[in-house]
Design a protein around this motif. Structure first.
Motif, PDB file in Angstrom:
ATOM      1  N   LYS A   1      -0.711  -2.965  10.207  1.00 48.74           N
ATOM      2  CA  LYS A   1      -2.062  -3.418  10.081  1.00 48.74           C
ATOM      3  C   LYS A   1      -2.721  -2.959   9.039  1.00 48.74           C
ATOM      4  CE  LYS A   1      -2.126  -2.972  15.174  1.00 48.74           C
ATOM      5  NZ  LYS A   1      -3.285  -2.511  16.441  1.00 48.74           N
ATOM      6  N   ASN A   2      -2.041  -2.179   8.163  1.00 48.70           N
ATOM      7  CA  ASN A   2      -2.907  -2.001   6.844  1.00 48.70           C
ATOM      8  C   ASN A   2      -4.057  -0.990   7.244  1.00 48.70           C
ATOM      9  OD1 ASN A   2      -0.952  -3.261   5.183  1.00 48.70           O
ATOM     10  ND2 ASN A   2      -2.261  -5.001   5.046  1.00 48.70           N
ATOM     11  N   THR A   3      -3.928  -0.084   8.159  1.00 51.51           N
ATOM     12  CA  THR A   3      -4.845   0.717   8.542  1.00 51.51           C
ATOM     13  C   THR A   3      -4.717   2.267   8.660  1.00 51.51           C
ATOM     14  OG1 THR A   3      -5.669  -0.940  10.249  1.00 51.51           O
ATOM     15  CG2 THR A   3      -6.369   1.211  10.961  1.00 51.51           C
ATOM     16  N   VAL A   4      -5.459   3.013   8.396  1.00 49.58           N
ATOM     17  CA  VAL A   4      -5.088   4.489   8.350  1.00 49.58           C
ATOM     18  C   VAL A   4      -6.502   5.003   9.263  1.00 49.58           C
ATOM     19  CG1 VAL A   4      -6.568   4.827   6.274  1.00 49.58           C
ATOM     20  CG2 VAL A   4      -4.971   6.510   6.996  1.00 49.58           C
ATOM     21  N   TYR A   5      -5.873   6.137  10.101  1.00 50.06           N
ATOM     22  CA  TYR A   5      -6.778   6.795  11.100  1.00 50.06           C
ATOM     23  C   TYR A   5      -6.970   8.136  10.661  1.00 50.06           C
ATOM     24  CZ  TYR A   5      -5.024   2.824  13.741  1.00 50.06           C
ATOM     25  OH  TYR A   5      -4.927   1.409  14.072  1.00 50.06           O
ATOM     26  N   LEU A   6      -8.143   8.847  11.283  1.00 49.96           N
ATOM     27  CA  LEU A   6      -8.185  10.543  11.006  1.00 49.96           C
ATOM     28  C   LEU A   6      -8.759  10.913  12.672  1.00 49.96           C
ATOM     29  CD1 LEU A   6      -8.109  12.724   9.287  1.00 49.96           C
ATOM     30  CD2 LEU A   6     -10.640  12.496   9.060  1.00 49.96           C
ATOM     31  N   GLN A   7      -7.991  11.479  13.105  1.00 59.03           N
ATOM     32  CA  GLN A   7      -8.148  11.917  14.551  1.00 59.03           C
ATOM     33  C   GLN A   7      -8.822  13.438  14.168  1.00 59.03           C
ATOM     34  OE1 GLN A   7      -8.084  10.829  17.826  1.00 59.03           O
ATOM     35  NE2 GLN A   7      -9.141  12.745  18.056  1.00 59.03           N
ATOM     36  N   MET A   8     -10.065  13.472  14.632  1.00 54.60           N
ATOM     37  CA  MET A   8     -10.557  15.105  14.357  1.00 54.60           C
ATOM     38  C   MET A   8     -11.014  15.594  15.890  1.00 54.60           C
ATOM     39  SD  MET A   8     -13.213  13.743  11.550  1.00 54.60           S
ATOM     40  CE  MET A   8     -14.029  12.114  12.473  1.00 54.60           C
TER      41      MET A   8
ATOM     42  N   ALA B   1      -7.086   3.852  -0.242  1.00 53.63           N
ATOM     43  CA  ALA B   1      -5.960   3.345  -0.239  1.00 53.63           C
ATOM     44  C   ALA B   1      -5.284   3.015  -1.684  1.00 53.63           C
ATOM     45  CB  ALA B   1      -5.702   1.857   0.627  1.00 53.63           C
ATOM     46  N   ASP B   2      -4.150   3.267  -1.937  1.00 51.15           N
ATOM     47  CA  ASP B   2      -3.549   2.814  -3.509  1.00 51.15           C
ATOM     48  C   ASP B   2      -2.776   1.612  -3.274  1.00 51.15           C
ATOM     49  OD1 ASP B   2      -2.609   6.335  -4.202  1.00 51.15           O
ATOM     50  OD2 ASP B   2      -4.658   5.107  -4.331  1.00 51.15           O
ATOM     51  N   ILE B   3      -3.279   0.399  -3.517  1.00 51.56           N
ATOM     52  CA  ILE B   3      -3.071  -0.948  -3.282  1.00 51.56           C
ATOM     53  C   ILE B   3      -2.646  -1.613  -4.749  1.00 51.56           C
ATOM     54  CG2 ILE B   3      -3.715  -2.983  -2.512  1.00 51.56           C
ATOM     55  CD1 ILE B   3      -5.756  -1.443  -0.622  1.00 51.56           C
TER      56      ILE B   3
ATOM     57  N   ILE C   1       0.792  -1.232   0.078  1.00 52.74           N
ATOM     58  CA  ILE C   1      -0.071   0.053  -0.172  1.00 52.74           C
ATOM     59  C   ILE C   1       0.870   1.188   0.196  1.00 52.74           C
ATOM     60  CG2 ILE C   1      -1.719   1.227   1.167  1.00 52.74           C
ATOM     61  CD1 ILE C   1      -2.774  -1.254   2.540  1.00 52.74           C
ATOM     62  N   THR C   2       0.641   2.179  -0.971  1.00 58.06           N
ATOM     63  CA  THR C   2       1.322   3.409  -0.971  1.00 58.06           C
ATOM     64  C   THR C   2       0.626   4.402  -0.185  1.00 58.06           C
ATOM     65  OG1 THR C   2       0.612   3.922  -3.052  1.00 58.06           O
ATOM     66  CG2 THR C   2       2.726   3.068  -2.901  1.00 58.06           C
ATOM     67  N   ALA C   3       0.007   5.392  -0.862  1.00 53.26           N
ATOM     68  CA  ALA C   3      -0.622   6.458  -0.358  1.00 53.26           C
ATOM     69  C   ALA C   3      -2.163   5.855   0.498  1.00 53.26           C
ATOM     70  CB  ALA C   3      -1.118   7.508  -1.326  1.00 53.26           C
ATOM     71  N   MET C   4      -2.338   6.508   1.585  1.00 55.10           N
ATOM     72  CA  MET C   4      -3.958   6.568   2.166  1.00 55.10           C
ATOM     73  C   MET C   4      -4.326   7.673   2.171  1.00 55.10           C
ATOM     74  SD  MET C   4      -3.098   3.223   4.637  1.00 55.10           S
ATOM     75  CE  MET C   4      -4.759   2.310   4.499  1.00 55.10           C
TER      76      MET C   4
ATOM     77  N   ARG D   1       3.132   6.373   2.704  1.00 59.10           N
ATOM     78  CA  ARG D   1       3.920   5.244   3.487  1.00 59.10           C
ATOM     79  C   ARG D   1       4.739   5.528   4.416  1.00 59.10           C
ATOM     80  NH1 ARG D   1       3.431  -0.129   3.394  1.00 59.10           N
ATOM     81  NH2 ARG D   1       4.874  -1.495   4.358  1.00 59.10           N
ATOM     82  N   SER D   2       5.453   6.389   4.061  1.00 61.66           N
ATOM     83  CA  SER D   2       6.613   6.886   5.118  1.00 61.66           C
ATOM     84  C   SER D   2       6.092   7.995   5.990  1.00 61.66           C
ATOM     85  CB  SER D   2       7.694   7.636   4.267  1.00 61.66           C
ATOM     86  OG  SER D   2       7.420   8.804   3.670  1.00 61.66           O
TER      87      SER D   2
END
Length: 121
Positions: free
Chosen positions: A75-82, A97-99, A31-34, A53-54
Protein backbone atom coordinates in the motif's frame (compact mmCIF):
# COMPACT_ATOMS: atom_id res chain seq x y z
CA UNK A 1 4.24 13.34 -9.64
CA UNK A 2 4.46 11.88 -6.14
CA UNK A 3 2.44 12.77 -3.05
CA UNK A 4 2.64 11.80 0.60
CA UNK A 5 -0.58 12.29 2.51
CA UNK A 6 -0.67 11.95 6.30
CA UNK A 7 -3.75 11.31 8.39
CA UNK A 8 -4.71 10.49 11.96
CA UNK A 9 -3.47 13.51 13.88
CA UNK A 10 -5.70 14.46 16.78
CA UNK A 11 -6.00 15.84 20.30
CA UNK A 12 -5.45 13.18 22.96
CA UNK A 13 -4.94 13.11 26.70
CA UNK A 14 -1.62 12.29 28.29
CA UNK A 15 -1.23 8.55 28.61
CA UNK A 16 -3.38 7.91 25.58
CA UNK A 17 -2.62 6.37 22.21
CA UNK A 18 -2.85 7.48 18.61
CA UNK A 19 -1.89 6.06 15.22
CA UNK A 20 -0.90 8.28 12.33
CA UNK A 21 -0.62 7.05 8.75
CA UNK A 22 1.06 8.24 5.60
CA UNK A 23 0.27 6.98 2.11
CA UNK A 24 2.50 7.61 -0.90
CA UNK A 25 0.92 7.81 -4.33
CA UNK A 26 1.82 8.72 -7.88
CA UNK A 27 4.32 7.42 -10.41
CA UNK A 28 6.27 5.30 -7.92
CA UNK A 29 8.72 2.63 -9.03
CA UNK A 30 10.15 1.77 -5.63
CA UNK A 31 10.34 3.04 -2.04
CA UNK A 32 13.28 2.31 0.24
CA UNK A 33 13.37 4.00 3.65
CA UNK A 34 10.30 5.62 5.18
CA UNK A 35 10.14 7.61 8.36
CA UNK A 36 8.58 10.15 10.67
CA UNK A 37 9.88 13.49 11.90
CA UNK A 38 8.23 15.97 14.23
CA UNK A 39 8.44 19.66 14.95
CA UNK A 40 7.14 21.02 18.23
CA UNK A 41 6.29 24.66 18.89
CA UNK A 42 9.47 26.74 18.69
CA UNK A 43 11.61 23.65 18.11
CA UNK A 44 13.65 22.13 15.31
CA UNK A 45 12.31 19.30 13.19
CA UNK A 46 13.63 16.10 14.74
CA UNK A 47 13.77 12.49 13.64
CA UNK A 48 11.25 10.22 15.39
CA UNK A 49 11.64 6.86 13.65
CA UNK A 50 12.68 5.24 10.40
CA UNK A 51 12.03 1.88 8.78
CA UNK A 52 13.67 0.12 5.86
CA UNK A 53 11.80 -1.76 3.17
CA UNK A 54 12.67 -5.04 4.90
CA UNK A 55 11.32 -3.75 8.22
CA UNK A 56 14.40 -2.73 10.18
CA UNK A 57 13.44 0.18 12.41
CA UNK A 58 15.27 2.88 14.33
CA UNK A 59 13.92 5.25 16.99
CA UNK A 60 14.83 8.45 18.74
CA UNK A 61 15.67 7.82 22.40
CA UNK A 62 12.74 9.97 23.50
CA UNK A 63 10.18 7.61 21.94
CA UNK A 64 11.80 4.18 22.36
CA UNK A 65 9.44 1.74 24.03
CA UNK A 66 6.41 3.98 23.40
CA UNK A 67 6.23 4.42 19.62
CA UNK A 68 6.23 1.75 16.92
CA UNK A 69 6.82 2.38 13.23
CA UNK A 70 5.52 -0.08 10.63
CA UNK A 71 4.81 -0.15 6.92
CA UNK A 72 2.71 -1.88 4.31
CA UNK A 73 4.78 -2.12 1.14
CA UNK A 74 1.83 -3.20 -0.97
CA UNK A 75 0.00 0.00 0.00
CA UNK A 76 3.06 2.29 0.02
CA UNK A 77 2.01 3.29 3.52
CA UNK A 78 3.89 3.91 6.75
CA UNK A 79 2.34 4.02 10.20
CA UNK A 80 3.38 5.38 13.58
CA UNK A 81 1.66 3.87 16.60
CA UNK A 82 2.11 6.18 19.58
CA UNK A 83 1.40 4.91 23.09
CA UNK A 84 1.82 6.47 26.53
CA UNK A 85 1.72 9.89 24.96
CA UNK A 86 3.16 12.84 26.85
CA UNK A 87 2.52 16.58 26.47
CA UNK A 88 6.06 16.94 25.11
CA UNK A 89 5.05 14.71 22.17
CA UNK A 90 2.88 17.59 20.94
CA UNK A 91 4.10 18.48 17.46
CA UNK A 92 3.39 18.46 13.77
CA UNK A 93 4.37 15.01 12.54
CA UNK A 94 5.83 14.70 9.04
CA UNK A 95 6.36 11.50 7.10
CA UNK A 96 9.17 10.93 4.63
CA UNK A 97 9.81 8.40 1.91
CA UNK A 98 12.83 7.80 -0.30
CA UNK A 99 11.21 7.19 -3.68
CA UNK A 100 12.39 6.24 -7.12
CA UNK A 101 9.91 7.47 -9.67
CA UNK A 102 9.00 5.41 -12.72
CA UNK A 103 10.81 7.89 -14.98
CA UNK A 104 13.95 8.12 -12.86
CA UNK A 105 17.02 6.12 -11.86
CA UNK A 106 17.65 7.89 -8.56
CA UNK A 107 15.92 8.03 -5.20
CA UNK A 108 14.57 11.33 -3.88
CA UNK A 109 13.28 12.08 -0.38
CA UNK A 110 9.70 13.27 -0.36
CA UNK A 111 7.87 14.88 2.57
CA UNK A 112 4.26 14.93 3.62
CA UNK A 113 2.42 18.10 4.56
CA UNK A 114 2.29 17.25 8.27
CA UNK A 115 -0.40 16.22 10.72
CA UNK A 116 -0.93 17.86 14.11
CA UNK A 117 -0.72 15.75 17.24
CA UNK A 118 -1.63 17.53 20.48
CA UNK A 119 -1.30 15.85 23.87
CA UNK A 120 -3.10 17.53 26.74
CA UNK A 121 -1.98 17.17 30.33
Amino acid sequence: QVQLVESGGDLVQAGGSLRVSCAASGSIFSITAMGWYRQGPGKHRDLVATITRSGTSNYADSVKGRFTISRDNAKNTVYLQMNSLKPEDTAVYYCTADIRRVSSTVYTRYWGQGTQVTVSS
